[in-house]
Each structure stands twice: as C-alpha cells, then as structure tokens.
Motif scaffolding. Structure first.
Motif, PDB file in Angstrom:
ATOM      1  N   PHE A  54       0.999  -1.114   0.004  1.00  0.00           N
ATOM      2  CA  PHE A  54      -0.126  -0.090  -0.156  1.00  0.00           C
ATOM      3  C   PHE A  54       0.922   1.305   0.020  1.00  0.00           C
ATOM      4  N   SER A  55       0.258   2.352  -0.537  1.00  0.00           N
ATOM      5  CA  SER A  55       0.906   3.716  -0.296  1.00  0.00           C
ATOM      6  C   SER A  55      -0.092   4.256   0.443  1.00  0.00           C
ATOM      7  N   ILE A  81      -5.617   4.875   1.717  1.00  0.00           N
ATOM      8  CA  ILE A  81      -4.530   4.196   1.101  1.00  0.00           C
ATOM      9  C   ILE A  81      -4.897   3.840  -0.189  1.00  0.00           C
ATOM     10  N   ARG A  82      -3.720   3.440  -1.044  1.00  0.00           N
ATOM     11  CA  ARG A  82      -3.698   3.148  -2.298  1.00  0.00           C
ATOM     12  C   ARG A  82      -3.043   1.945  -2.614  1.00  0.00           C
ATOM     13  N   PRO A  83      -3.855   0.911  -2.783  1.00  0.00           N
ATOM     14  CA  PRO A  83      -3.323  -0.643  -3.105  1.00  0.00           C
ATOM     15  C   PRO A  83      -2.095  -0.620  -4.284  1.00  0.00           C
ATOM     16  N   HIS A  87      -5.552  -7.489  -5.991  1.00  0.00           N
ATOM     17  CA  HIS A  87      -6.160  -8.827  -5.061  1.00  0.00           C
ATOM     18  C   HIS A  87      -6.083  -8.620  -3.513  1.00  0.00           C
ATOM     19  N   LEU A  88      -5.662  -7.303  -3.110  1.00  0.00           N
ATOM     20  CA  LEU A  88      -5.800  -7.381  -1.739  1.00  0.00           C
ATOM     21  C   LEU A  88      -7.121  -7.075  -1.147  1.00  0.00           C
ATOM     22  N   GLU A 133      -9.154  -2.909  -6.014  1.00  0.00           N
ATOM     23  CA  GLU A 133      -8.578  -2.574  -7.318  1.00  0.00           C
ATOM     24  C   GLU A 133      -7.103  -1.865  -7.006  1.00  0.00           C
ATOM     25  N   ARG A 134      -6.210  -2.360  -7.855  1.00  0.00           N
ATOM     26  CA  ARG A 134      -4.732  -1.694  -7.834  1.00  0.00           C
ATOM     27  C   ARG A 134      -4.696  -0.001  -8.217  1.00  0.00           C
ATOM     28  N   GLY A 135      -4.382   0.623  -7.293  1.00  0.00           N
ATOM     29  CA  GLY A 135      -4.258   1.951  -7.833  1.00  0.00           C
ATOM     30  C   GLY A 135      -5.487   2.842  -7.402  1.00  0.00           C
ATOM     31  N   LYS A 136      -6.511   2.249  -7.038  1.00  0.00           N
ATOM     32  CA  LYS A 136      -7.860   3.060  -6.678  1.00  0.00           C
ATOM     33  C   LYS A 136      -7.824   3.052  -5.007  1.00  0.00           C
ATOM     34  N   PRO A 137      -7.659   4.414  -4.441  1.00  0.00           N
ATOM     35  CA  PRO A 137      -7.751   4.829  -3.265  1.00  0.00           C
ATOM     36  C   PRO A 137      -9.010   4.438  -2.534  1.00  0.00           C
TER      37      PRO A 137
END
Length: 185
Positions: A54-55, A81-83, A87-88, A133-137
């Motif tokens: 995560f960021s 947070i931004r994954p 699939h987290l 979703e990857r990149g979606k905060p």
C-alpha cells in the motif's frame, strides 16, 4: 484499457521509428528503441515486485480527551490508502498502544477481522467487502477507547507507520472542562 485509449498508443508506437529515422541514423534509432524498451521493462518490474502493498496518501489521528482527569479518551485513526498490488483484501493497523487499557475497537467496514496483542501493542486487521483495485484509493478507519491513558500532567502520543505517508495529521481535542489546579490547568 478501452479501444479509444489503446489505438493512439499503437499509432505512436508505429510512427515513432519512422519519425526518428528523419533525425538519426538507423543504428541510433535501434539504440534509442532498445533503451526505451529496457527502461519500460525495468519500470514494469519495479512496479510489480518492489512497491509496498500500500501507499498511504494521508493519515489523520484524532484523540478526544473526554474528562478532565484524562481517564477516558477515544481515538479515531483514518487513512486513505492506495493498493499497489492486485487482489488485496485486508489492511492491518500495527503499533496501536497506550499507557491505559484499550477497548471497543471498531472499523468503517464492520468489526475488526483480527485483533491481536503482540509485545504490548495491538494489531487490528480490517477486511474489505471485496478485493481492492490496484491504484484506486480507499479510506479505512478504526476507532477505539482508552481507559486511564492520560493521567499524568505530561503525556505523549505517537503514530508509527508501516508504509511511507504523504500527509500526516495528529489532532488532540480537549473538551471544555472547568479549570482544576490539581490536574495542572
């Protein structure tokens, strides 16, 4: 990606070598294209394998002191947070501790999935209803109560992070209490 986004990229990739041939020799164009491909492969490898899970875009911790003696307090910890991976399905808050006892843990996604105490600190796992979703905060929040946590005249609070944070805010809210010399105010 949609067709409207892919077609211009394909057009640029097809036209780029021809454009570069107007300026550079054939060997120079091949060298430039190989360099671009190597840089793209390094970027892709870094993005897939070296980024943390995560960021953290921001963290906001609010402590509400509920009585003049400091015996009761409540804490709300919000993070956006931004994954960085696919699939987290859960986020874990680490390093939750206090001088007093902690209770009544809640999250904005229902009760905590896991609540563990390790070396005097709590770990609280928040499970999301669906995979992120990857990149979606997404904003995640926990709240808890502290009993007998702020009894001294001088107290401290801390916020330890697991990932780099872009913005951090700690807010301590004192309710309006009558002035009491025995508590130092």
């Amino acid at each position: 990606m949609t067709t409207e986004k892919v077609l211009p990229i394909i057009g640029i990739l097809i036209g780029l070598p021809g454009f570069l041939m107007l300026i550079f020799s054939g060997q120079q164009v091949i060298g430039i294209l190989v360099l671009v491909i190597v840089v793209l492969l390094i970027w892709y490898f870094y993005r897939e394998n070296c980024l943390p899970s995560f960021s953290i875009l921001y963290t906001h911790k609010t402590i509400n002191i509920l009585d003049a003696a400091g015996k009761k307090a409540s804490v709300v910890l919000k993070k956006k947070i931004r994954p960085n991976q696919r699939h987290l399905q859960e986020y874990v808050f680490h390093h939750i501790r206090s001088d007093g006892s902690l209770s009544n843990f809640q999250t904005n996604f229902g009760p905590p999935e896991r609540l563990e105490k390790e070396a005097g600190a709590y770990k609280v796992a928040v499970r999301f209803p669906k995979k992120l979703e990857r990149g979606k905060p997404v904003e995640v929040q926990i709240s808890y109560d502290i009993e007998n946590g702020y009894l001294m005249k001088k107290e401290a609070t801390a916020l330890l992070g697991d990932y780099p944070v872009k913005e951090l805010r700690i807010e301590i809210v004192f309710r309006e209490f009558p002035l009491r010399p025995e508590y130092g105010f």
